[in-house]
Design a protein around this motif. Structure first.
Motif, PDB file in Angstrom:
ATOM      1  N   ILE A  72       0.818  -1.202   0.000  1.00 29.50           N
ATOM      2  CA  ILE A  72       0.000   0.000   0.000  1.00 29.50           C
ATOM      3  C   ILE A  72       0.859   1.262   0.000  1.00 29.50           C
ATOM      4  CG2 ILE A  72      -0.326   0.403   2.464  1.00 29.50           C
ATOM      5  CD1 ILE A  72      -3.399   0.464   1.623  1.00 29.50           C
ATOM      6  N   GLU A  73       2.079   1.144   0.543  1.00 31.34           N
ATOM      7  CA  GLU A  73       2.935   2.329   0.517  1.00 31.34           C
ATOM      8  C   GLU A  73       3.253   2.703  -0.916  1.00 31.34           C
ATOM      9  OE1 GLU A  73       3.809   2.495   4.823  1.00 31.34           O
ATOM     10  OE2 GLU A  73       4.584   3.782   3.242  1.00 31.34           O
ATOM     11  N   LYS A  74       3.541   1.678  -1.721  1.00 23.95           N
ATOM     12  CA  LYS A  74       3.861   1.955  -3.116  1.00 23.95           C
ATOM     13  C   LYS A  74       2.642   2.453  -3.876  1.00 23.95           C
ATOM     14  CE  LYS A  74       7.870  -0.821  -4.172  1.00 23.95           C
ATOM     15  NZ  LYS A  74       8.419  -1.966  -4.880  1.00 23.95           N
ATOM     16  N   ARG A  75       1.484   1.914  -3.513  1.00 22.15           N
ATOM     17  CA  ARG A  75       0.265   2.364  -4.195  1.00 22.15           C
ATOM     18  C   ARG A  75       0.046   3.838  -3.942  1.00 22.15           C
ATOM     19  NH1 ARG A  75      -3.177   1.879  -7.284  1.00 22.15           N
ATOM     20  NH2 ARG A  75      -5.082   1.423  -6.195  1.00 22.15           N
ATOM     21  N   ILE A  76       0.197   4.224  -2.686  1.00 20.86           N
ATOM     22  CA  ILE A  76      -0.036   5.623  -2.364  1.00 20.86           C
ATOM     23  C   ILE A  76       1.022   6.497  -3.028  1.00 20.86           C
ATOM     24  CG2 ILE A  76      -0.008   7.281  -0.479  1.00 20.86           C
ATOM     25  CD1 ILE A  76      -1.622   5.466   1.142  1.00 20.86           C
ATOM     26  N   ALA A  78       2.499   5.931  -5.798  1.00 21.31           N
ATOM     27  CA  ALA A  78       2.215   6.025  -7.222  1.00 21.31           C
ATOM     28  C   ALA A  78       1.074   6.989  -7.482  1.00 21.31           C
ATOM     29  CB  ALA A  78       1.870   4.641  -7.765  1.00 21.31           C
ATOM     30  N   LEU A  79       0.126   7.042  -6.565  1.00 19.70           N
ATOM     31  CA  LEU A  79      -1.022   7.917  -6.766  1.00 19.70           C
ATOM     32  C   LEU A  79      -0.789   9.304  -6.204  1.00 19.70           C
ATOM     33  CD1 LEU A  79      -3.909   5.437  -6.046  1.00 19.70           C
ATOM     34  CD2 LEU A  79      -3.537   6.680  -8.143  1.00 19.70           C
ATOM     35  N   LEU A  80       0.363   9.488  -5.547  1.00 21.14           N
ATOM     36  CA  LEU A  80       0.605  10.772  -4.885  1.00 21.14           C
ATOM     37  C   LEU A  80       0.557  11.964  -5.825  1.00 21.14           C
ATOM     38  CD1 LEU A  80       0.942  11.387  -1.968  1.00 21.14           C
ATOM     39  CD2 LEU A  80       3.388  11.370  -2.245  1.00 21.14           C
ATOM     40  N   TYR A  83      -3.018  12.782  -6.077  1.00 25.20           N
ATOM     41  CA  TYR A  83      -3.582  13.293  -4.826  1.00 25.20           C
ATOM     42  C   TYR A  83      -3.086  14.694  -4.525  1.00 25.20           C
ATOM     43  CZ  TYR A  83      -5.299   8.606  -3.769  1.00 25.20           C
ATOM     44  OH  TYR A  83      -5.955   7.408  -3.793  1.00 25.20           O
ATOM     45  N   MET A  84      -1.852  14.974  -4.925  1.00 21.36           N
ATOM     46  CA  MET A  84      -1.331  16.301  -4.624  1.00 21.36           C
ATOM     47  C   MET A  84      -1.949  17.367  -5.511  1.00 21.36           C
ATOM     48  SD  MET A  84       2.635  15.567  -3.752  1.00 21.36           S
ATOM     49  CE  MET A  84       2.880  16.967  -2.736  1.00 21.36           C
ATOM     50  N   LYS A 311      14.308  14.343   6.954  1.00 21.28           N
ATOM     51  CA  LYS A 311      12.947  14.198   7.464  1.00 21.28           C
ATOM     52  C   LYS A 311      12.437  12.789   7.172  1.00 21.28           C
ATOM     53  CE  LYS A 311       8.488  16.468   7.172  1.00 21.28           C
ATOM     54  NZ  LYS A 311       7.590  16.463   6.074  1.00 21.28           N
ATOM     55  N   GLN A 328       2.982   6.346  20.200  1.00 24.24           N
ATOM     56  CA  GLN A 328       3.322   7.569  19.481  1.00 24.24           C
ATOM     57  C   GLN A 328       3.548   8.718  20.445  1.00 24.24           C
ATOM     58  OE1 GLN A 328       0.383   8.837  16.705  1.00 24.24           O
ATOM     59  NE2 GLN A 328       1.909   9.565  15.282  1.00 24.24           N
TER      60      GLN A 328
ATOM     61  N   TYR B  79      -1.081  19.258  -0.137  1.00 25.43           N
ATOM     62  CA  TYR B  79      -1.137  17.928   0.471  1.00 25.43           C
ATOM     63  C   TYR B  79      -0.254  17.868   1.703  1.00 25.43           C
ATOM     64  CZ  TYR B  79      -1.570  12.837   0.483  1.00 25.43           C
ATOM     65  OH  TYR B  79      -1.844  11.551   0.816  1.00 25.43           O
ATOM     66  N   TRP B 102      -9.922  19.244   0.080  1.00 26.33           N
ATOM     67  CA  TRP B 102      -9.406  18.095  -0.675  1.00 26.33           C
ATOM     68  C   TRP B 102     -10.532  17.144  -1.033  1.00 26.33           C
ATOM     69  CZ3 TRP B 102      -8.764  12.931  -1.273  1.00 26.33           C
ATOM     70  CH2 TRP B 102      -7.681  12.502  -2.045  1.00 26.33           C
TER      71      TRP B 102
END
Lengths: 328, 268
Positions: A72-76, A78-80, A83-84, A311, A328, B79, B102
């Motif tokens: 899912i990290e790669k999916r996000i 790729a879609l970033l 989304y941005m 970062k 956290q 974002y 968004w």
């Protein structure tokens, strides 16, 4: 009855009989559901309703139609880009109000002309190799084609910015009398090095002797250790005809060179010649400022990259800590 | 000494931005692939689209610009503002405005007056998770109608590769684990058997599990706005009106965009 319910709406590991607080609810539900499940047309898909991970191995047969796990990290990632683009568009960065330096992309030939960059040397002094850059002859001097000047200047800026972005050491050499302030100011404005008086032969090839005494030693140097001077990664020469030795030294050590090559200089001696007039202070100042601006942009990119990387490293570590159960 | 007069400053189009030009970079409302005057048929009339886009979206962006002026979020991409403000309660207002903007943009730009039909690949992918496209549409509608209040209903992909439904209330966003605002994470028990009597509970076996997940647990694929201002103008507040709203939604979604999101870089 309860068994039937569980199998119809199999929620995996939820027997429903365990939790004491819901015991009443379950009894009521059981009573209500007693004869009623057949009356309700509730959706029962053909696929198994259990979303448990052990079903999702890749050896699963086609007939069960269970989706395969995704990274899912790669999916996000790729879609970033998509989304941005949603939400709002940030206005583009304005040019810094503090910097008076012109950008190579907004320079016009009229500006180059006003700075006198087109005035080459007398035709009797010309170097034949500079012929491709000469537009013509007027009143006994060669006129340099400013289109070539502009394109070569832009190319030099790209190279400079890239070197600065990698954290390279940039050296400005400008040894003419009236132009020392140009060299010094342009180098200082972008945290680069400069040579504004005579170039001492051996500065690169014999660095230990010439620069070594002035180079600070490493903190953990033993007594008697020699300081190790470094070499520049890019040499920008504002008057190559007086600094041939510098250019030769740089070439010997495979250091790329940029120079303002007038019509009496062979432009092939440097890696990235800028065919322009090296006699006019205004012209040389314009070129030096444009190159200094490119260095500044490269420095800024290098800073942004290193900030982003650190970062990411921190976030990566925090994620790994969380995966191991740290709070956290 | 040199030539600042000859350099060309690119002026920013938005009138609000012009007054701030010397100080900060502002966010502007992104443009839609269709005009507001035409609306998006059959889902939103021009009047409704004006409320959602021209009034609401613009208001959100303006408010966001006001809030981030002078703060560390000033020069960050949209974002980035969204994700960075999600973890801090002090910046709740910033997050809420950013998230709502968004979500709204994501919703509006997935629509089209001339939508492309659902391809077979996408239909198969949906059927893998839901059983069939009809079941997906029915469950989507049920989830959306079960959202009691204002919010968004999402179709997301989880890390098992399954497409699930997600309800986020108010300005909740599926991007950040602490800001999904699902209003059901604290519920200890979901009895799917009770769905038979209460189909509009907002959760079903096709919903994402009601527990706090890690960040980057869900990939948003599609969403619908269940905020009242979205459907009030054209459909009213009655149940039948909202059912019609959802019915029209499926006729207006551009399925090629959805397919692009589902299959782009798949194979991971």
């Amino acid at each position: 009855m309860r068994a039937t319910q569980v199998s119809l709406y199999s929620t995996g590991d939820k027997p429903g009989s365990g939790s004491g607080s819901d015991a009443d609810d379950d009894d009521i539900l059981d009573a209500m559901m007693a004869g009623m499940d057949s009356d309700f047309s509730v959706a029962t898909p053909s696929t198994p309703a259990v979303p448990v991970p052990e079903n999702l191995s890749s050896e699963e047969s086609e007939s069960s139609h269970v989706p395969t796990p995704v990274d899912i990290e790669k999916r996000i990632k790729a879609l970033l880009p998509e989304y941005m683009s949603y939400g709002g568009q940030l206005a583009p960065k304005p040019r810094s109000a503090l910097s008076n330096n012109p950008s190579p992309n907004t320079l016009t030939i009229a500006q180059l002309l006003a700075a006198g960059l087109h005035l080459g040397h007398s035709t009797s002094l010309w170097n034949v190799a500079s012929m491709p850059f000469v537009y013509g002859v007027r009143e006994g001097i060669s006129i340099i084609n400013l289109e070539h000047t502009l394109t070569h200047l832009r190319r030099a800026c790209t190279v400079t910015k890239a070197v600065a972005r990698q954290g390279g050491i940039i050296l400005f050499i400008g040894t003419r009398d009236g132009m020392s302030h140009v060299t010094i100011n342009s180098a200082k404005s972008c945290n680069a090095y400069y040579v504004a008086s005579k170039w001492c032969p051996g500065t690169i090839t014999n660095a230990q002797e010439i620069v070594g005494p002035h180079t600070p030693r490493l903190p953990d140097a033993r007594a008697g250790d020699l300081a190790k001077p470094f070499r520049p990664d890019l040499v920008i020469v504002l008057n190559p005809i007086e600094n041939m030795i510098a250019i030769k030294e740089a070439t010997r050590f495979n250091i790329p060179t940029i120079a303002i090559t007038d019509t009496d200089v062979d432009p092939r001696i440097v890696s990235y010649p800028i065919p322009a007039n090296d006699d006019s202070v205004r012209g040389v100042e314009l070129v030096a400022k444009v190159l200094a601006e490119a260095v500044k942009e490269g420095n800024k990119l290098a800073l942004e990259t290193s900030e982003r990387l650190s970062k990411e490293r921190i976030e990566d570590r925090v994620d790994r800590m969380k995966a191991y159960g740290a709070r956290q | 000494m040199f030539r600042s007069a000859l350099r060309l400053h690119k002026s920013i189009a938005s009138p609000l931005a012009a007054s701030f030009r010397a100080k900060a970079r502002l966010h502007t409302v992104p443009s839609l692939p269709y005009t507001v005057e035409a609306g998006v048929t059959p889902l939103l009339s021009p009047a409704a689209l004006k409320i959602i886009y021209s009034d609401h979206q613009t208001g959100l962006i303006n408010r966001l610009n006001e809030l981030i002026a002078g703060s560390p979020y000033e020069d960050k991409l949209f974002y980035e503002v969204l994700m960075d403000s999600a973890s801090s309660l002090n910046e709740t207002q910033i997050f809420n405005n950013a998230s709502q903007a968004w979500n709204n943009d994501f919703f509006l730009r997935s629509l089209s007056s001339t939508p492309s039909a659902m391809s077979d690949a996408l239909a198969k992918r949906i059927a893998d998770s839901f059983g069939s496209v009809e079941v997906f549409k029915r469950e989507f509608k049920t989830n959306a109608l079960g959202l009691f209040g204002s919010g968004w209903t999402w179709l997301v992909e989880d890390k098992e590769g399954r497409l699930v439904l997600l309800n986020t209330y108010n300005a909740g966003s599926p991007h950040h684990r602490r800001r999904m605002q699902r209003n059901d994470e604290t519920a200890t028990d979901h009895d799917f058997a009770s769905q038979a009597q209460n189909p509009y509970s907002g959760v079903s076996k096709y919903s994402a599990p009601a527990k706090l997940m890690a960040n980057n647990s869900y990939v948003p694929i599609l969403c619908i706005s269940m905020w009242e201002h979205a459907y009030l103008t054209d459909y009213g507040v009655t149940l039948e009106g909202r059912k019609q709203y959802l019915e029209n939604f499926f006729k207006t979604v551009d399925w090629s965009l959805v397919e692009n999101r589902v299959f782009r870089a798949s194979g991971f």
